[in-house]
Every structure is written in structure tokens, then in C-alpha cells.
Scaffold this motif. Sequence first.
Motif, PDB file in Angstrom:
ATOM      1  N   ASP A 192       0.810  -1.219   0.000  1.00 59.93           N
ATOM      2  CA  ASP A 192       0.000   0.000   0.000  1.00 59.93           C
ATOM      3  C   ASP A 192       0.841   1.265   0.000  1.00 59.93           C
ATOM      4  O   ASP A 192       0.292   2.377  -0.050  1.00 59.93           O
ATOM      5  N   ASP A 221       3.256   4.074  -1.522  1.00 56.97           N
ATOM      6  CA  ASP A 221       3.613   4.673  -2.804  1.00 56.97           C
ATOM      7  C   ASP A 221       5.102   5.006  -2.831  1.00 56.97           C
ATOM      8  O   ASP A 221       5.616   5.672  -1.929  1.00 56.97           O
ATOM      9  N   SER A 250       8.817   6.388  -8.968  1.00 60.55           N
ATOM     10  CA  SER A 250       8.652   5.546 -10.162  1.00 60.55           C
ATOM     11  C   SER A 250       9.896   4.732 -10.481  1.00 60.55           C
ATOM     12  O   SER A 250       9.812   3.716 -11.172  1.00 60.55           O
TER      13      SER A 250
END
Length: 349
Positions: free
Chosen positions: A202, A204, A207
Motif C-alpha cells: 500500500d 507509494d 517511479s
Amino acid sequence: MFLAWKELIYSKLKFSLIIGVLVLIGYLLFLISGLSNGLMNMNREAIDTWGGDAIVMTEESNQNLAQSVMDSDEITNKFKEVAPIKNTAVIASTDDRKQNALLFGIDTDTFIAPKVSEGQAFNEDFEVVADDTLKEKGFKVGDTLDLAGTDDNLKITGFTVGAKYNAAPILYANNHTVDRLTNDRMKDKVNAFVVKDPDFKDVDLNSDLQVVDTESFIKKLPGYTEQKLTLDFMSYFLFAISAFIIGIFLYVITIQKAPIYGLLKAQGLSNGFLAKSVLYQTLILSVIAVVISLGLTLLTAHFLPPVVPIIFKWQLIALYAATLIITALLGGLFSIRSIQKVDPLKTIG
């Protein structure tokens, strides 16, 4: 059962051959199982000891720890517990021995810090806690290790259990030691973070980072999946071979006993009764073979040198033993059709 047992006692040599073949198959099967578990454990031993839920690495590393490099403050406060690691490969030697190893830089206050089984933990730069299998190769507490390609030395202050990564022994040290040995290339950098957080999915991340659950990371270790599949397929083929061999043996024996089966049918014994007798014989033979092969396997493991990785998981051994017995029974089914075809009239006439 009575008829099956009496026939086994009467024809000892004939049925001993079947038991002998099954013993060899079971012996090889159990040994392969133990060696497979041992080899797999050598790849993942340290990772299991860490007890983390996941590992954070760079996306471009393709889950290769050595190729993953990120800032040491990349994921601050994003997970419940994190343990940064940095590593480099070394060749450590003393006067009379040499060893390829992986040097891991860690923080001693994190959950991946090694539990010392002999000696004491490292406190200074260039002190290491080593995997205890190095003791079997002659290394001991207090040894000074010369490192190939550098003038620096390491000192073994202690040993720890379960410190192998991808089959290579680990030397645990502080982060500054790794920085020095990599000419400060890893200063303020880490290779990865070991995460202890059930909800890691969960979180984040940037990238250019990825979080990989521990089991998936292990499967991507070089050669791990290939070795496991190879040894598993060998086991599967042995099961098939055992069914094929016992099927041939019992079929030949059944053909030889066709006149006897005809006479028994003439006396009123049914096909079902005779078929059960054959299956009971197969069950007795396979159980005896499994017990003997297991005993031989344990005896062999006792005399193997420590450098041979062999670990028995008893649940898996029990599963293999049951499967071997079942495949033997399936092989015995081939001869039942021959019993049904026996004509008592032709036999008597």
C-alpha cells in the motif's frame, strides 16, 4: 491379505527383486529431495534469517541486488521497519586458505543484524561477523583476512548461523567498511532496503523504485528457479519410473501364475478377490521398500561431509513416501486386467 502375504513368504527371491528396485528408486528420490532442499537453502538462507516481508530496489536493477543503487534516505518513514543494506563481492584469504564471499554493510540496530553464535559482534571498521560454515574451512575468530585487490584487511570477530546469499557466505560489517572497500562509491548509498511491514504493497514509491515481496525476490536469484525445476523434474520422472517398473514386474509374475489363478477361480474365488490380493502384495512391497530406502538415506546423510548441503523436510519426505507407494499401486493395476482374462475352463481342460 492372507493370500498376498503367504505368496510373498513363499517366493522370497522373486519379490525381493521388486523390493530392491523400489529401494534404489526411493533411496535416490529421498537423497535428491534432501540435496534439493540443501541447495535451495544455500541460496536463500540469509534472506530467511532477516525475516523481512519485502525488499525495496531500483526498477532498472531487474531485482539484482548488486545492480540496485539508491540514496540511503530514499524511503525514510514510509514503512514500519526498514533495514538498509549495501554489499560488495570480496575474495578473503589467510596464509593457507582463500574464500569467495559477499561483504554486507548493515546498521547494527536494525532487525537484520546477525545473532552471534561464537565470538562477538563487530564494533569497529573492518571487523566482520562471518557465516559459520567458514569454520568448517579452517577460518576462526581472530583471523585477519587479506582482501584481493586492496591493501585493507578484515578481522573476524564472530560467527553467525544462516548467513549465505546465493550460495556464497556472508561477512557482515558496518557501512563505513563497505564504503572504504568500494572507494566511497557507496557512500550515502545503499543497494536495497529490507522491509518489515505487512502492508508494504500500500506504500507509494518513486517511479524508479520497486517493492518486491521476499519470496518473489528469492525466485529471481540467479539459478534458483532453474535448479529447483531441474531437481523437481528428476523427482517426477522417478515416480513415473517406479510405476512403470513395478507394473512390468507384476505383469510378468501374473502371466506366469495364470494357471494358478485359473485354478483359484475354478474353486470359486472372484476376480475382485484376486485383484485385491495383487494390490495388497504391491502395498506390502512398496511400504517395505520405502522404509528401507528411508533408513539408507538417513544413514548416508549421517556420513556425508559437512560441505554437502542436505536438509530433510519431513513433511516433504512423507509426501514423497506416500506418492511412491501410490505410484507403485498404480503400477500394480496393470496386472489386474490379466487376472480378469484368465479362463478357468481352459486352465483345467
